[in-house]
Each structure stands twice: as structure tokens, then as C-alpha cells.
Design a protein around this motif. Sequence first.
Motif, PDB file in Angstrom:
ATOM      1  N   GLY A  33      -4.828   9.867   2.317  1.00 51.55           N
ATOM      2  CA  GLY A  33      -4.561  10.532   0.772  1.00 51.55           C
ATOM      3  C   GLY A  33      -4.366  11.995   1.309  1.00 51.55           C
ATOM      4  O   GLY A  33      -3.546  12.514   1.042  1.00 51.55           O
ATOM      5  N   ALA A  34      -5.469  12.851   2.587  1.00 51.00           N
ATOM      6  CA  ALA A  34      -5.397  13.906   2.577  1.00 51.00           C
ATOM      7  C   ALA A  34      -3.949  14.491   3.305  1.00 51.00           C
ATOM      8  O   ALA A  34      -3.082  15.005   2.942  1.00 51.00           O
ATOM      9  N   ALA A  35      -3.550  12.834   3.802  1.00 51.92           N
ATOM     10  CA  ALA A  35      -2.198  13.101   4.371  1.00 51.92           C
ATOM     11  C   ALA A  35      -0.901  12.838   4.179  1.00 51.92           C
ATOM     12  O   ALA A  35      -0.231  14.122   3.819  1.00 51.92           O
ATOM     13  N   ARG A  36      -1.338  11.604   3.579  1.00 48.39           N
ATOM     14  CA  ARG A  36      -0.279  12.139   1.393  1.00 48.39           C
ATOM     15  C   ARG A  36      -0.443  13.618   1.336  1.00 48.39           C
ATOM     16  O   ARG A  36       1.493  14.290   1.320  1.00 48.39           O
ATOM     17  N   ARG A  37      -1.243  14.262   0.847  1.00 53.51           N
ATOM     18  CA  ARG A  37      -1.058  15.615   0.187  1.00 53.51           C
ATOM     19  C   ARG A  37      -0.656  16.641   0.893  1.00 53.51           C
ATOM     20  O   ARG A  37       0.417  17.452   0.755  1.00 53.51           O
ATOM     21  N   MET A  38      -1.066  16.195   2.200  1.00 53.91           N
ATOM     22  CA  MET A  38      -0.843  17.179   3.143  1.00 53.91           C
ATOM     23  C   MET A  38       0.711  17.484   3.961  1.00 53.91           C
ATOM     24  O   MET A  38       0.822  17.733   4.611  1.00 53.91           O
ATOM     25  N   GLY A  39       1.220  16.510   3.818  1.00 50.00           N
ATOM     26  CA  GLY A  39       2.541  15.911   4.594  1.00 50.00           C
ATOM     27  C   GLY A  39       2.705  16.102   6.157  1.00 50.00           C
ATOM     28  O   GLY A  39       3.495  15.921   6.895  1.00 50.00           O
ATOM     29  N   VAL A  40       1.245  15.342   6.286  1.00 51.99           N
ATOM     30  CA  VAL A  40       0.901  15.089   7.660  1.00 51.99           C
ATOM     31  C   VAL A  40       0.771  13.705   8.177  1.00 51.99           C
ATOM     32  O   VAL A  40       0.430  13.102   7.509  1.00 51.99           O
ATOM     33  N   THR A  41       0.872  13.058   9.709  1.00 47.24           N
ATOM     34  CA  THR A  41       0.893  11.263   9.733  1.00 47.24           C
ATOM     35  C   THR A  41      -0.834  11.097   9.749  1.00 47.24           C
ATOM     36  O   THR A  41      -1.206  11.806  10.423  1.00 47.24           O
ATOM     37  N   LEU A  74      -5.743  17.966   8.637  1.00 43.38           N
ATOM     38  CA  LEU A  74      -5.578  18.968   8.974  1.00 43.38           C
ATOM     39  C   LEU A  74      -5.321  20.187  10.168  1.00 43.38           C
ATOM     40  O   LEU A  74      -4.132  20.230  10.596  1.00 43.38           O
ATOM     41  N   LEU A  75      -6.908  19.945  10.400  1.00 43.71           N
ATOM     42  CA  LEU A  75      -6.628  20.731  12.012  1.00 43.71           C
ATOM     43  C   LEU A  75      -6.448  20.223  13.616  1.00 43.71           C
ATOM     44  O   LEU A  75      -6.890  20.568  14.526  1.00 43.71           O
ATOM     45  N   ILE A  76      -6.795  18.091  13.122  1.00 39.59           N
ATOM     46  CA  ILE A  76      -6.534  17.449  14.804  1.00 39.59           C
ATOM     47  C   ILE A  76      -5.039  17.332  14.405  1.00 39.59           C
ATOM     48  O   ILE A  76      -4.492  16.774  14.358  1.00 39.59           O
ATOM     49  N   GLU A  77      -4.513  17.464  16.060  1.00 38.77           N
ATOM     50  CA  GLU A  77      -3.716  17.122  16.581  1.00 38.77           C
ATOM     51  C   GLU A  77      -3.706  15.718  16.919  1.00 38.77           C
ATOM     52  O   GLU A  77      -4.403  15.806  17.557  1.00 38.77           O
ATOM     53  N   GLY A  78      -2.779  14.843  16.631  1.00 41.50           N
ATOM     54  CA  GLY A  78      -2.459  13.855  17.265  1.00 41.50           C
ATOM     55  C   GLY A  78      -2.858  12.759  16.925  1.00 41.50           C
ATOM     56  O   GLY A  78      -3.635  13.276  15.476  1.00 41.50           O
ATOM     57  N   LYS A 125       3.384  25.405   9.777  1.00 43.96           N
ATOM     58  CA  LYS A 125       3.849  24.539  10.705  1.00 43.96           C
ATOM     59  C   LYS A 125       3.865  22.700  10.286  1.00 43.96           C
ATOM     60  O   LYS A 125       4.403  22.237  10.424  1.00 43.96           O
ATOM     61  N   ASN A 126       2.301  22.403   9.850  1.00 40.04           N
ATOM     62  CA  ASN A 126       2.379  21.139   9.608  1.00 40.04           C
ATOM     63  C   ASN A 126       3.430  20.654   7.848  1.00 40.04           C
ATOM     64  O   ASN A 126       3.392  19.556   8.265  1.00 40.04           O
ATOM     65  N   ALA A 127       4.113  21.675   7.420  1.00 34.06           N
ATOM     66  CA  ALA A 127       4.036  22.008   6.128  1.00 34.06           C
ATOM     67  C   ALA A 127       6.442  21.820   6.965  1.00 34.06           C
ATOM     68  O   ALA A 127       6.522  22.204   5.214  1.00 34.06           O
ATOM     69  N   HIS A 128       6.358  22.025   7.624  1.00 36.24           N
ATOM     70  CA  HIS A 128       7.689  22.242   7.825  1.00 36.24           C
ATOM     71  C   HIS A 128       8.313  23.705   7.858  1.00 36.24           C
ATOM     72  O   HIS A 128       9.374  23.688   7.182  1.00 36.24           O
ATOM     73  N   GLY A 129       7.411  24.652   7.245  1.00 36.34           N
ATOM     74  CA  GLY A 129       8.007  25.977   6.786  1.00 36.34           C
ATOM     75  C   GLY A 129       7.460  26.151   4.748  1.00 36.34           C
ATOM     76  O   GLY A 129       7.945  27.092   4.604  1.00 36.34           O
ATOM     77  N   ARG A 130       7.272  24.945   4.678  1.00 35.47           N
ATOM     78  CA  ARG A 130       7.785  24.877   2.787  1.00 35.47           C
ATOM     79  C   ARG A 130       6.490  25.616   2.883  1.00 35.47           C
ATOM     80  O   ARG A 130       5.043  24.888   3.033  1.00 35.47           O
ATOM     81  N   LYS A 131       6.111  26.730   2.286  1.00 33.75           N
ATOM     82  CA  LYS A 131       5.185  27.312   1.494  1.00 33.75           C
ATOM     83  C   LYS A 131       4.321  26.436   0.096  1.00 33.75           C
ATOM     84  O   LYS A 131       2.948  26.702   0.345  1.00 33.75           O
ATOM     85  N   GLY A 132       5.048  25.804  -0.199  1.00 30.66           N
ATOM     86  CA  GLY A 132       4.323  25.654  -1.459  1.00 30.66           C
ATOM     87  C   GLY A 132       3.600  24.952  -0.872  1.00 30.66           C
ATOM     88  O   GLY A 132       2.647  23.837  -1.405  1.00 30.66           O
ATOM     89  N   LYS A 133       3.927  23.637  -0.045  1.00 34.11           N
ATOM     90  CA  LYS A 133       3.074  22.560   0.547  1.00 34.11           C
ATOM     91  C   LYS A 133       1.838  23.012   1.482  1.00 34.11           C
ATOM     92  O   LYS A 133       1.287  22.506   0.827  1.00 34.11           O
TER      93      LYS A 133
END
Length: 156
Positions: A33-41, A74-78, A125-133
Amino acid sequence: DLFYRINVVPVELPPLRERREDIPVLADHFLAGAARRMGVTKKTITPPAMERLLGHPFRGNIRELQNLMERCALLIEGPLIEEDSLSLGHPTNNSEVPIPEVQGDLSIKRATRELERKLIVQALKNAHGRKGKAAEMLEISTRALLYKIKEYNILE
């Protein structure tokens, strides 16, 4: 009156620390759910990390687990959540809380501002610059995000 209206059929739900078998399913659900909301893998929890979760007392119950999974997303890379990357808080009474080496003064205000700045940069960075996201990830309004971008002089 409201209590008696909603207490027609009482539901007993033991705390998460008494339902350890639910932790893997809930952790995976909250991560997805968090990945979907935040737009991350979506990340995967390694077996040692899951063992650490299973051993945690979860004094904050399910909300503590949910917040932890959102932080990890949000915070863990990889793609993997490793055991040493889990910040579970609530150390046992026998352990000491590790204090990171601090350079300069011990200002909580400055440290908080720096952490906030880093979170904003990571969310952008995770939102690819989209401020709303990014604002959604940070759980603040877009207007507040724009103000903080200007305040911290974050280059876009």
C-alpha cells in the motif's frame, strides 16, 4: 448512548504482540500500500528482517507496524529490506540507545530541519519531481511542500 449503540456485538481483538502469525501478512500489505501511494517499487522483507519483526513487542500495535513499513518504503533504497535497516525503536530495557556521532552543536531544531529537508528531497526524487505526489508521500499539503521547498532552497 453511543457506546451502547456500537457495543451490540463486542469484538475482541488481541494486540498484535499476541498475534505474531499476522505480522508477515500485515507487513506485506502495508508495504504494498505504501509503495503504491508513494509511487515507489515494492520492497521485499528478507527472512532475517522478518524474524526481527516477529520478535518486536509492537507496543504501538498495528499502527506501529504500518508506520514502520511506510518508513521503509520511503527511505530504504534498493529492493530489499534488510534486518539492519529496520529502525524499530523501543529498545529493550537492557540495551542502550545508540546515539549517532554529532558534529557541531546539539540543536534539536537544526537537526529536525535537516531531517525534514532530507525527507523532502527524497520524496521529490521518489516522485520524479511531481510535487503533488511528493506532498502525498510526506503527508502534507502541496502548499506546505511548496513553502518548505522555498524555505530550504531546494533546487528542482
